[in-house]
Every structure is written in structure tokens, then in C-alpha cells.
Design a protein around this motif. Structure first.
Motif, PDB file in Angstrom:
ATOM      1  N   ALA A  44       0.854  -1.425   0.075  1.00  0.00           N
ATOM      2  CA  ALA A  44       0.022   0.385   0.105  1.00  0.00           C
ATOM      3  C   ALA A  44       0.768   1.048  -0.249  1.00  0.00           C
ATOM      4  CB  ALA A  44      -0.911  -0.543   1.395  1.00  0.00           C
ATOM      5  N   SER A  59       2.262   1.560  -3.649  1.00  0.00           N
ATOM      6  CA  SER A  59       1.309   2.109  -4.574  1.00  0.00           C
ATOM      7  C   SER A  59       0.436   3.032  -4.451  1.00  0.00           C
ATOM      8  CB  SER A  59      -0.032   1.550  -4.234  1.00  0.00           C
ATOM      9  OG  SER A  59       0.163  -0.217  -4.125  1.00  0.00           O
ATOM     10  N   GLU A  60      -0.418   3.458  -2.492  1.00  0.00           N
ATOM     11  CA  GLU A  60      -0.525   4.802  -2.762  1.00  0.00           C
ATOM     12  C   GLU A  60       1.309   6.404  -3.103  1.00  0.00           C
ATOM     13  OE1 GLU A  60      -2.910   4.912   0.645  1.00  0.00           O
ATOM     14  OE2 GLU A  60      -3.611   2.779  -0.026  1.00  0.00           O
ATOM     15  N   ILE A  66      -2.206  11.136   2.491  1.00  0.00           N
ATOM     16  CA  ILE A  66      -2.105   9.723   2.283  1.00  0.00           C
ATOM     17  C   ILE A  66      -0.681   9.889   2.401  1.00  0.00           C
ATOM     18  CG2 ILE A  66      -1.399   8.864  -0.142  1.00  0.00           C
ATOM     19  CD1 ILE A  66      -3.303   9.648  -1.785  1.00  0.00           C
ATOM     20  N   HIS A 122       1.107   7.339   5.324  1.00  0.00           N
ATOM     21  CA  HIS A 122       2.409   5.839   5.326  1.00  0.00           C
ATOM     22  C   HIS A 122       3.225   6.226   6.363  1.00  0.00           C
ATOM     23  CE1 HIS A 122      -0.100   3.336   2.832  1.00  0.00           C
ATOM     24  NE2 HIS A 122      -0.541   4.620   2.185  1.00  0.00           N
TER      25      HIS A 122
END
Lengths: 317, 315
Positions: A252, A255-256, A282, A286
Motif C-alpha cells: 500500500a 502503491s499510494e 496519504i 504511511h
């Protein structure tokens, strides 16, 4: 400065994929290319550096998506690791990779004789600090260097301008701070018996107001280097190759975070650059410890320098 | 004949090393070596050291082994030109591009690849040989069997650190210090200083030696973890290193007291001479009591410095 700005087709955004599982769990679309394999430890489960079948499967997926494939190599090979270099070179040859990244200059020396047909790149632990070092490496087939993390953007610009190599700028991710000689997780005091899974769960080491992320054979910053605020200025300097450090992150994250930077680069190339609140959300989601980017602006690595050039809290936004 | 190389953090230390039996002494050029400014020397002092050592039949090696700013290449060439005129015997470098440049511009100067090059295998040694090095300092953990065939496989002289520190990381491949604290300044001569970066400015805050608290998902927090970073003496293996054909045994320690460094040099001199004069009946045992005293003093000095450095980094 603006006339040096690259075009969309010249931009290359890359990240890491240590094993086949990571290939499968990652949205590949934000990226143009991938660095396959974990350079810190060949014991990493499914490490693409020493898993020919998995590399073949990974290459099939990546080629289908039109991505470039680079293979990385061990950071400081001794003993058994050095003996496996032949296998790694064989994988590079048989997979037909677009390039091989070297952290160890001895391996680069060997590759210049045994793999001359494959373009070489110098990784972050090759310790490239100057244009004269970059020029020397070019004689060994190096076409791209990722300078040591201590090298700021001004110096990177000099290296790119005054040597024949392309400079790769890290846009986001934990900063690789060190190579550990003997795995921390297998140290006498720690004595973990779950190798090779142990390093997949990082250890966060904290003291004073410092945090580092320890993965056994590698040490990373605890904070995520973040250049999202500065993307337009990075492009104005003429850089074209960009990297997101993500080998020890989740699918994730890869990807993000990749998607944020892909959109950011496209917007910066279109002009009138700004950072969306959604991008900040976002990136923050992370980043467990916050952000930094100090090295790139000539400060301590853990500092965060904002768009005005001022140091602000790690926990920005 | 194996060379005993010792560290010169000041003119007094250079004298102490030479007078206690070192064959050669290395010194650091101010702003250009892998130690903080207090243990480096200005050009005039380096000249004074060169004269002193040469007058006693000893060699001087000058460390210009930081990884400089990309704008300092011309300044580097001027510096080497000046030292070559003194003259000096050898130069210690890390940046392979600067090695190549030095080889081209100063063909008479012998180049030694610094410990900062992180030479972990014979292929590294070959790379640095081609860049211009005639001798390489091997990574601290290189096993004896690899040291032995390095000269044969790479065609370079081999230098081993017999007193030094094995960092938590590979020396030369760590930026933990500058990650936590880093100050950049330019002095009146235009030299750029990178305080906090061992690779670029010489000062390491040794933050690996602080007490860390470790958090790991699904596990209890652990406190008081110190990453391994040990000062060591290679002692029992001296005869084996000599037999393996190692060219230079190096005592690192510019940051220690002159008295301690002088005693280290004297002890190693006695061991080397004792072994070379009668290899068959040589025993290291009689020297171990003195080694234990030196270890005690070394650890006390190191402990004090480490605490001070960690405090400095935290403030």
C-alpha cells in the motif's frame, strides 16, 4: 533554469521490489521502472537477487505492464555472498534487465568485464560524492548514479552537469543510513530464531528525539524523506530520474506514495505547482514517525525544510 | 619488512610515535581528514612533521580522505601539490575520482586507499588499484585468509588496522551521525566543513553507542540497547599477519592521548621485533599484561569521549 526542465516522456519514477510477493501486492502503474532484489541480505525470503524462477515471473509481469527492470546487487559482499555473485550476474543476463545497480565497487569492476552489455548504475552505498568519482565510474559502464544520501541537491546538480552520468534523486522514503556488517537481529543479545522473516517486521530504535528503523543488515531513518513540496523546483534543476525508497514498506505504501508522486510530477511539469491536501493525507498515513529532507538542503538529515527554506517540525501538515 | 604505521593527531604525538618505534606516521590535513579539527593539522605543522620524520628516516603519510564538496576539486589539487612539494611519502584518499586525478597529476606520489573505501573483498582492491591506489586499508573484519591472498589477487599492498574500532555499520558506509546533527560552514580559506559527517568532515557523534529503546510490533518494548561498536586490538594474530605478507600494521588513534598512543606504538614495536628476530620461539604471552593496561586506559579515554559526543549531538 526552466528551459532545462525535462519533458513527461523523459521522466522516470522508480522504486524497489525485493521479492515476488511485493511485485504482486503493488500497483505498478505510477512507476516507470523497478529495482529488483534486496541488496542488504541475500537471506531475505524470496530475494529476487538469488531466486531465478521468481525473477522470471516478476519480469513477465513487469514487461507486460511496459516497465523497465533493473537488478540491484549486494551492498558489501563477502564470503558466501561473494560466491553468489555469479548467479546474480546470470540472472541479470538471462532476464535481459535494462540495467544493474551496484553499491559495491568491486562488483562493478567485475561486471565491467563480465556484463559489459548491460548498463550499470551506482547505488546509494557506492558513496558517490563528486563529479570526478561519477566520471570515473562512467568508464566502468555506469550511466546513472544515486549519490550518497549526504549529497545535497546543489551538489547533485554539479555531478549531473560536470559528469556524463544521469543523477537519480530520491523523492520519498526512509533514508538508507548504513549497512550493518553482522545482522542486528541475529546478534548475541537479540538472538532471534525467525530468520528470514524477522527483518520484515522492523525494529524502531529511539533515543533522545532520534528514531531509526533497523532491519537487521540495514539502517534507515525513522522519518520519511519527503520532497513533495519541492517537486517543481527539483524538476527545474533538470533532474529526470527519481526514486522512491520502499523495499521494507508495504504494498500500500509503494502503491499510494507512488501515485502521489506521479501526480505531483505531472502537475509540476504542467506548471503552477501546488500540493493537494489529499496527497498530504496519504503521505502522512504511511509515515509512522513524520518527515525529513534535510540532507538535500545541506542540513542534518532528520530536519525538514519547507518550501520557504525554513526548518520546521518533523510532524508537518 | 612489515611497516608499523601510527597516528599523529599533533606534532607531539608524531614525535612520540617516531621515538617509540613507528616506521611511518599518518597525519590529517585540516578539514580534509576523517577526524574532527582538533586532531588535524595546518599545512605548516604537516611540513614540520614531515621534516621531523624524514630526519629520523621515517615516512609521513597525509590523510586527505574526506569525501569533499563537489566544488572543492581544484582546492584538493592545490593541497596535494603543496604537500608533494614538502615532500611527503604517501597520501591517503577515499574518493576514487580524486585517486585517478592524483595518479594523473602526481605520478610520483603513492596513493593509499583509506579505510573509508570499505574494502571488503579482493574485487574492491582491484577497483581501487586501477583508480591509482598502490596500497589498500582493508575493512576491519576481513578474515585472515582473505588478507593473505589480497596482494596476490589484486596486486596491491595490504594495510591492516591493528588498533581501531569496528563500527556497528561498515565504516565508511554510515550516515547515522549526520542524520542526527550536522553543521555546514566555510572557513576563511574557502574550505567547506561538514561537522557531524565522518565521511565528509571527520566528526562522528557515535550515536550508535547511546542507549536505545527498541519497539517492535507485537513485542514488548526493550530498553538499554546499545548497538555494537567496539574498539579492538589485534594482538595474538600479529605473527600470522606478518607471515601472511601484510605490508603495514596500522595503529589508529589520533583522538587518544599522546602518552597512550606512544605506549601502544612501543608495545607493537616490541612484539613485531620480537617475532621477526626469532619466529620459532616467539610467544605473545609476556606482552599481554601491558596490553591489558593499555586497553584499560584506552577504554577510559574512549568512554569519556563517547559520552561527550553523544551529549553534543543531543544539544
Amino acid at each position: 533554469m526552466v528551459d532545462r526542465q525535462p519533458t513527461k516522456t523523459e521522466i522516470e519514477l522508480s522504486t524497489d521490489l525485493f521479492d515476488l510477493e511485493q511485485v504482486k501486492e503493488t500497483d505498478l502503474s505510477p512507476y516507470d521502472s523497478f529495482y529488483l532484489g534486496n541488496p542488504y541480505c541475500l537471506l531475505h525470503k524470496g530475494n529476487l537477487l538469488v531466486s531465478p524462477d521468481d525473477v522470471s515471473a516478476a519480469a513477465k509481469i513487469l514487461r507486460r505492464e511496459g516497465k523497465k527492470i533493473y537488478l540491484t546487487t549486494p551492498t558489501a559482499p563477502r564470503g558466501e555472498e561473494l560466491e553468489k555473485v555469479g548467479l546474480i550476474f546470470q540472472i541479470a543476463r538471462e532476464t535481459g534487465v535494462d540495467g544493474v545497480e551496484f553499491h559495491n565497487l568491486g562488483l562493478l569492476y567485475k561486471a565491467s568485464r563480465e556484463l559489459p552489455e548491460i548498463p550499470a548504475q551506482a547505488g546509494v552505498f557506492a558513496n558517490i560524492y563528486t563529479q570526478v568519482a561519477a566520471s570515473l565510474l562512467n568508464e566502468y559502464g555506469v550511466v546513472r548514479v544515486r549519490p550518497n544520501v549526504e549529497v545535497g541537491l546543489d551538489e547533485m546538480e554539479t555531478i549531473e552537469r560536470e559528469s556524463p552520468v544521469d543523477v537519480s534523486v530520491t523523492l520519498h522514503g526512509k533514508i538508507p543510513l548504513g549497512i550493518v556488517a553482522d545482522c542486528y537481529l541475529l546478534d548475541e543479545e537479540i538472538k532471534r530464531d525467525d530468520c528470514p522473516e524477522a527483518c520484515l517486521t522492523p525494529a524502531w530504535l529511539k533515543a533522545q528525539d532520534w528514531t531509526i528503523k533497523h532491519v537487521g543488515r540495514g539502517i534507515y531513518s525513522g522519518l520519511d524523506l519527503c520532497l513533495v513540496e519541492h517537486l517543481d523546483r527539483v524538476l527545474e534543476r533538470g533532474f529526470r530520474s527519481f526514486r522512491i525508497e520502499s523495499g521494507y514498506e508495504t504494498g500500500a505504501y509503494r502503491s499510494e506514495v507512488g501515485m502521489v508522486y506521479r501526480r505531483g510530477l505531472e502537475r509540476a511539469l504542467d506548471g503552477d505547482y501546488s500540493v493537494d491536501d489529499d496527497w498530504r493525507r496519504i503521505l502522512k498515513k504511511h509515515s509512522r514517525m513524520g518527515f525529513c529532507n534535510g540532507y538535500l538542503f545541506g542540513r542534518a538529515g532528520r530536519t525538514y525544510v519547507d518550501r520557504r527554506g525554513e526548518e520546521i517540525s518533523h510532524h508537518v501538515w | 619488512m612489515v611497516e608499523l604505521l601510527a597516528s599523529g593527531g599533533s606534532f607531539e604525538m608524531v614525535k612520540a610515535c617516531a621515538d617509540n618505534g613507528a616506521d611511518a606516521v599518518y597525519v590529517g590535513a585540516y578539514g580534509w581528514s576523517r577526524r574532527r579539527a582538533a586532531y588535524e593539522m595546518d599545512d605548516d605543522t604537516i611540513k614540520k612533521c614531515a621534516d621531523y620524520l624524514h630526519s629520523r628516516g621515517k615516512k609521513i603519510r597525509v590523510a586527505i580522505n574526506t569525501l569533499p564538496h563537489s566544488g572543492e576539486v581544484e582546492a584538493f589539487v592545490q593541497k596535494v601539490d603543496k604537500f608533494a612539494s614538502y615532500p611527503i611519502d604517501d597520501i591517503i584518499l577515499t574518493d576514487p575520482g580524486l585517486m585517478r586525478l592524483t595518479k594523473e597529476k602526481f605520478p610520483g606520489l603513492s596513493i593509499h586507499a583509506s579505510v573509508g573505501c570499505t574494502i571488503v573483498n579482493y574485487l574492491d582492491a582491484r577497483f581501487y588499484r586501477d583508480a591509482g591506489a598502490t596500497q589498500v586499508v582493508t575493512e576491519c573484519r576481513m578474515p585472515l585468509k582473505c588478507l593473505g591472498n589480497l596482494r596476490e589477487k589484486a596486486g596491491v599492498g595490504v594495510e591492516v588496522l591493528v588498533h581501531a574500532t569496528t563500527c556497528n555499520t561498515f565504516l565508511g558506509r554510515c550516515t547515522m551521525s549526520s542524520y542526527t546533527k550536522f553543521d555546514y560552514a566555510e572557513d576563511e580559506y574557502g574550505k567547506k566543513h561538514f561537522e557531524g559527517s565522518p565521511n565528509r568532515g571527520g566528526l562522528c557523534y557515535r550515536i550508535c553507542l547511546t542507549n536505545w529503546e527498541v519497539e517492535r510490533e507485537g513485542e514488548e518494548k526493550r530498553e538499554g540497547i546499545v548497538l555494537s561498536n567496539r574498539a579492538y586490538f589485534i594482538f595474538d594474530d600479529i605473527p600470522d599477519l606478518i607471515d601472511a605478507g601484510v605490508d603495514t600494521l596500522k595503529i589508529q588513534g589520533r583522538e587518544y592521548s599522546t602518552i597512550l598512543v606512544g605506549r601502544m606504538v612501543r608495545l607493537y614495536r616490541k612484539v613485531i621485533d620480537g617475532y621477526l628476530s626469532d619466529p620459532r620461539s616467539f610467544s605473545i604471552e609476556p606482552f599481554k599484561e601491558e596490553l591489558a593496561e593499555l586497553k584499560y586506559q584506552r577504554d577510559a579515554e574512549r568512554g569519556q569521549k563517547t559520552s561527550a559526543l553523544i551529549s553534543e549531538a543531543a544539544n
